[in-house]
Design a protein around this motif. Sequence first.
Motif, PDB file in Angstrom:
ATOM      1  N   LYS A   8       0.848  -1.194   0.000  1.00  0.00           N
ATOM      2  CA  LYS A   8       0.000   0.000   0.000  1.00  0.00           C
ATOM      3  C   LYS A   8       0.883   1.243   0.000  1.00  0.00           C
ATOM      4  N   ASP A   9       0.413   2.307  -0.653  1.00  0.00           N
ATOM      5  CA  ASP A   9       1.244   3.509  -0.760  1.00  0.00           C
ATOM      6  C   ASP A   9       1.609   4.101   0.598  1.00  0.00           C
ATOM      7  N   HIS A  10       0.738   3.974   1.590  1.00  0.00           N
ATOM      8  CA  HIS A  10       1.068   4.532   2.905  1.00  0.00           C
ATOM      9  C   HIS A  10       2.088   3.677   3.669  1.00  0.00           C
ATOM     10  N   GLN A  11       2.360   2.466   3.199  1.00  0.00           N
ATOM     11  CA  GLN A  11       3.340   1.606   3.855  1.00  0.00           C
ATOM     12  C   GLN A  11       4.772   1.894   3.410  1.00  0.00           C
ATOM     13  N   LEU A  12       4.926   2.655   2.336  1.00  0.00           N
ATOM     14  CA  LEU A  12       6.255   2.912   1.788  1.00  0.00           C
ATOM     15  C   LEU A  12       7.174   3.600   2.788  1.00  0.00           C
ATOM     16  N   LYS A  13       6.608   4.458   3.630  1.00  0.00           N
ATOM     17  CA  LYS A  13       7.465   5.187   4.577  1.00  0.00           C
ATOM     18  C   LYS A  13       8.120   4.251   5.584  1.00  0.00           C
ATOM     19  N   LYS A  14       7.523   3.071   5.802  1.00  0.00           N
ATOM     20  CA  LYS A  14       8.110   2.095   6.721  1.00  0.00           C
ATOM     21  C   LYS A  14       9.104   1.174   6.022  1.00  0.00           C
ATOM     22  N   LEU A  15       8.988   1.077   4.701  1.00  0.00           N
ATOM     23  CA  LEU A  15       9.820   0.152   3.939  1.00  0.00           C
ATOM     24  C   LEU A  15      11.029   0.812   3.280  1.00  0.00           C
ATOM     25  N   LEU A  16      10.925   2.108   3.002  1.00  0.00           N
ATOM     26  CA  LEU A  16      11.978   2.816   2.279  1.00  0.00           C
ATOM     27  C   LEU A  16      12.397   4.067   3.048  1.00  0.00           C
ATOM     28  N   ASP A  17      13.518   4.657   2.672  1.00  0.00           N
ATOM     29  CA  ASP A  17      13.856   5.948   3.267  1.00  0.00           C
ATOM     30  C   ASP A  17      12.850   6.972   2.721  1.00  0.00           C
ATOM     31  N   PRO A  18      12.582   8.042   3.459  1.00  0.00           N
ATOM     32  CA  PRO A  18      11.528   8.987   3.082  1.00  0.00           C
ATOM     33  C   PRO A  18      11.647   9.544   1.668  1.00  0.00           C
ATOM     34  N   ARG A  19      12.832   9.916   1.244  1.00  0.00           N
ATOM     35  CA  ARG A  19      13.022  10.481  -0.103  1.00  0.00           C
ATOM     36  C   ARG A  19      12.635   9.464  -1.173  1.00  0.00           C
ATOM     37  N   ARG A  20      13.084   8.216  -0.999  1.00  0.00           N
ATOM     38  CA  ARG A  20      12.760   7.160  -1.966  1.00  0.00           C
ATOM     39  C   ARG A  20      11.267   6.842  -1.953  1.00  0.00           C
ATOM     40  N   ALA A  21      10.650   6.888  -0.787  1.00  0.00           N
ATOM     41  CA  ALA A  21       9.203   6.638  -0.688  1.00  0.00           C
ATOM     42  C   ALA A  21       8.421   7.650  -1.516  1.00  0.00           C
ATOM     43  N   VAL A  22       8.831   8.915  -1.471  1.00  0.00           N
ATOM     44  CA  VAL A  22       8.173   9.954  -2.268  1.00  0.00           C
ATOM     45  C   VAL A  22       8.352   9.659  -3.754  1.00  0.00           C
ATOM     46  N   ASP A  23       9.562   9.307  -4.161  1.00  0.00           N
ATOM     47  CA  ASP A  23       9.824   9.019  -5.571  1.00  0.00           C
ATOM     48  C   ASP A  23       8.981   7.845  -6.075  1.00  0.00           C
ATOM     49  N   VAL A  24       8.933   6.770  -5.299  1.00  0.00           N
ATOM     50  CA  VAL A  24       8.157   5.592  -5.698  1.00  0.00           C
ATOM     51  C   VAL A  24       6.667   5.924  -5.746  1.00  0.00           C
ATOM     52  N   ARG A  25       6.196   6.647  -4.747  1.00  0.00           N
ATOM     53  CA  ARG A  25       4.781   7.031  -4.701  1.00  0.00           C
ATOM     54  C   ARG A  25       4.418   7.910  -5.901  1.00  0.00           C
ATOM     55  N   ARG A  26       5.288   8.833  -6.265  1.00  0.00           N
ATOM     56  CA  ARG A  26       5.040   9.689  -7.435  1.00  0.00           C
ATOM     57  C   ARG A  26       4.946   8.856  -8.716  1.00  0.00           C
ATOM     58  N   LEU A  27       5.844   7.889  -8.868  1.00  0.00           N
ATOM     59  CA  LEU A  27       5.803   7.021 -10.045  1.00  0.00           C
ATOM     60  C   LEU A  27       4.509   6.212 -10.089  1.00  0.00           C
ATOM     61  N   ALA A  28       4.111   5.692  -8.950  1.00  0.00           N
ATOM     62  CA  ALA A  28       2.882   4.890  -8.884  1.00  0.00           C
ATOM     63  C   ALA A  28       1.649   5.732  -9.219  1.00  0.00           C
ATOM     64  N   PHE A  29       1.553   6.922  -8.610  1.00  0.00           N
ATOM     65  CA  PHE A  29       0.395   7.777  -8.882  1.00  0.00           C
ATOM     66  C   PHE A  29       0.422   8.296 -10.313  1.00  0.00           C
ATOM     67  N   ASP A  30       1.600   8.591 -10.838  1.00  0.00           N
ATOM     68  CA  ASP A  30       1.696   9.048 -12.214  1.00  0.00           C
ATOM     69  C   ASP A  30       1.186   7.969 -13.168  1.00  0.00           C
ATOM     70  N   SER A  31       1.517   6.725 -12.889  1.00  0.00           N
ATOM     71  CA  SER A  31       1.019   5.619 -13.720  1.00  0.00           C
ATOM     72  C   SER A  31      -0.502   5.532 -13.659  1.00  0.00           C
ATOM     73  N   LYS A  32      -1.055   5.690 -12.457  1.00  0.00           N
ATOM     74  CA  LYS A  32      -2.515   5.637 -12.300  1.00  0.00           C
ATOM     75  C   LYS A  32      -3.189   6.812 -13.004  1.00  0.00           C
ATOM     76  N   ILE A  33      -2.586   7.989 -12.899  1.00  0.00           N
ATOM     77  CA  ILE A  33      -3.156   9.182 -13.520  1.00  0.00           C
ATOM     78  C   ILE A  33      -3.091   9.083 -15.040  1.00  0.00           C
TER      79      ILE A  33
END
Length: 130
Positions: A8-33
Amino acid sequence: MVLSGVVKDHQLKKLLDPRRAVDVRRLAFDSKICLVGCGSVLNDLPSGPSLDYIHVFGTNCEIVVGYVSIPVGMVGPLTLDGQSVHIPMATTEGCLMASTNRGCKAITQGSGVISVILAPYADDGSNEDA
């Protein structure tokens, strides 16, 4: 893994460093958009290194994908705990500063305000695990 729903996108902050979590989340949302034909709308939203996301996660915002500049004004003086203070306030609402200043003036013309801590704050992260 985010796109497939395994993570889940909100779980990324626990799995990755914060900067990388933002990058991955942006890629995921960009794909959905892009799937709905709006393509790359996040490209103009800043997410660069000028914001330290470690101070954002779990406090200010969930599922962070970037940040925007918000004008900051000063309100006051306000008598708080017997001291005259000015308070920085970020807003995009035009009349909010003037209204808040009127409130500060009314409170200060009275006896001021006294701050009190009612209960200890505990952030167990339970508000994001839904």
